[in-house]
Design a protein around this motif. Structure first.
Motif, PDB file in Angstrom:
ATOM      1  N   UNK A   2       0.853  -1.177   0.000  1.00  0.00           N
ATOM      2  CA  UNK A   2       0.000   0.000   0.000  1.00  0.00           C
ATOM      3  C   UNK A   2       0.898   1.240   0.000  1.00  0.00           C
ATOM      4  N   UNK A   3       0.971   1.934  -1.150  1.00  0.00           N
ATOM      5  CA  UNK A   3       1.860   3.083  -1.286  1.00  0.00           C
ATOM      6  C   UNK A   3       1.542   4.172  -0.272  1.00  0.00           C
ATOM      7  N   UNK A   4       0.279   4.448  -0.072  1.00  0.00           N
ATOM      8  CA  UNK A   4      -0.131   5.497   0.869  1.00  0.00           C
ATOM      9  C   UNK A   4       0.417   5.219   2.266  1.00  0.00           C
ATOM     10  N   UNK A   5       0.266   3.976   2.726  1.00  0.00           N
ATOM     11  CA  UNK A   5       0.760   3.627   4.052  1.00  0.00           C
ATOM     12  C   UNK A   5       2.280   3.702   4.119  1.00  0.00           C
ATOM     13  N   UNK A   6       2.946   3.260   3.062  1.00  0.00           N
ATOM     14  CA  UNK A   6       4.406   3.289   3.023  1.00  0.00           C
ATOM     15  C   UNK A   6       4.914   4.737   3.118  1.00  0.00           C
ATOM     16  N   UNK A 149       8.979  10.646  -4.997  1.00  0.00           N
ATOM     17  CA  UNK A 149       7.673  10.553  -5.646  1.00  0.00           C
ATOM     18  C   UNK A 149       7.839  11.171  -7.028  1.00  0.00           C
ATOM     19  N   UNK A 150       7.577  10.349  -8.036  1.00  0.00           N
ATOM     20  CA  UNK A 150       7.745  10.760  -9.429  1.00  0.00           C
ATOM     21  C   UNK A 150       6.475  10.397 -10.179  1.00  0.00           C
ATOM     22  N   UNK A 151       5.906  11.364 -10.874  1.00  0.00           N
ATOM     23  CA  UNK A 151       4.678  11.095 -11.606  1.00  0.00           C
ATOM     24  C   UNK A 151       3.530  10.670 -10.698  1.00  0.00           C
ATOM     25  N   UNK A 152       3.562  11.132  -9.443  1.00  0.00           N
ATOM     26  CA  UNK A 152       2.489  10.815  -8.493  1.00  0.00           C
ATOM     27  C   UNK A 152       2.597   9.427  -7.870  1.00  0.00           C
ATOM     28  N   UNK A 153       3.738   8.750  -8.081  1.00  0.00           N
ATOM     29  CA  UNK A 153       3.927   7.397  -7.532  1.00  0.00           C
ATOM     30  C   UNK A 153       5.324   7.275  -6.939  1.00  0.00           C
ATOM     31  N   UNK A 154       5.491   6.275  -6.088  1.00  0.00           N
ATOM     32  CA  UNK A 154       6.814   6.022  -5.535  1.00  0.00           C
ATOM     33  C   UNK A 154       7.737   5.568  -6.658  1.00  0.00           C
ATOM     34  N   UNK A 155       8.867   6.226  -6.787  1.00  0.00           N
ATOM     35  CA  UNK A 155       9.866   5.829  -7.770  1.00  0.00           C
ATOM     36  C   UNK A 155      10.449   4.499  -7.298  1.00  0.00           C
ATOM     37  N   UNK A 156      10.469   3.460  -8.138  1.00  0.00           N
ATOM     38  CA  UNK A 156      10.848   2.106  -7.704  1.00  0.00           C
ATOM     39  C   UNK A 156      12.167   1.993  -6.937  1.00  0.00           C
ATOM     40  N   UNK A 157      13.185   2.803  -7.281  1.00  0.00           N
ATOM     41  CA  UNK A 157      14.458   2.694  -6.560  1.00  0.00           C
ATOM     42  C   UNK A 157      14.326   3.125  -5.104  1.00  0.00           C
ATOM     43  N   UNK A 158      13.254   3.828  -4.758  1.00  0.00           N
ATOM     44  CA  UNK A 158      13.009   4.239  -3.365  1.00  0.00           C
ATOM     45  C   UNK A 158      12.675   3.057  -2.480  1.00  0.00           C
TER      46      UNK A 158
END
Length: 160
Positions: A2-6, A149-158
């Motif tokens: 869950x991105x929001x929780x993360x 946060x890139x393009x409204x989402x967590x950037x995978x390398x994060x």
């Protein structure tokens, strides 16, 4: 996951810390949290950093008691406007007494709100443009991971 929780979990490190620095780089708002300390830059100069930093390159607004005091629009006018805006924000937040992070809220689009003491609030709204960095949260002066946060989402390398 869950991105929001993360995102909320990572940003929860700010709760209880003072917003201790306001600055800018080009049209990016840079904020420092926690005690300010000196650290050498890559160029050998001394910089002043907090325990945590938030770099914002998307839409944001700074409010007091629901009234907008400053926003990303102030950064779109001119270099003078950027300088004046960060100076005013610093006066409101730092010179007028401590301003502590009281809570963090994050929604599904990675919109983020920091509720601060004395009625202040910072709202960050990603532009959601693919490939463009919206905001970044990290511990400056360390090799720790950055939450990007890139393009409204967590950037995978994060996530590594």
């Amino acid at each position: 996951m869950n991105e929001r929780n993360y995102i909320g979990q990572r940003l929860s490190a700010l709760v209880g810390l003072d917003l201790s620095g306001v600055s800018y780089a080009a049209d990016m708002l840079t904020l420092q949290f926690g005690p300010i300390r000196e650290a050498p830059s890559r160029r050998g100069t001394i910089r002043h950093i907090g325990l945590w930093a938030l770099h914002v390159q998307c839409h944001w607004r700074f409010e007091k008691d629901g009234r907008v005091l400053a926003s990303y629009a102030n950064f779109a006018i001119s270099e003078d406007s950027i300088r004046e805006t960060t100076q005013r924000m610093s006066e409101w937040i730092i010179s007028s007494g401590p301003t502590r992070v009281e809570s963090v809220a994050v929604d599904e689009r990675a919109d983020m709100a920091l509720s601060l003491s004395r009625g202040f609030r910072l709202i960050v709204v990603p532009d959601c443009v693919e490939g463009d960095e919206d905001w970044r949260f990290f511990a400056p002066g360390t090799n720790g991971p950055h939450l990007v946060i890139e393009g409204g989402k967590i950037e995978p390398s994060s996530l590594s």
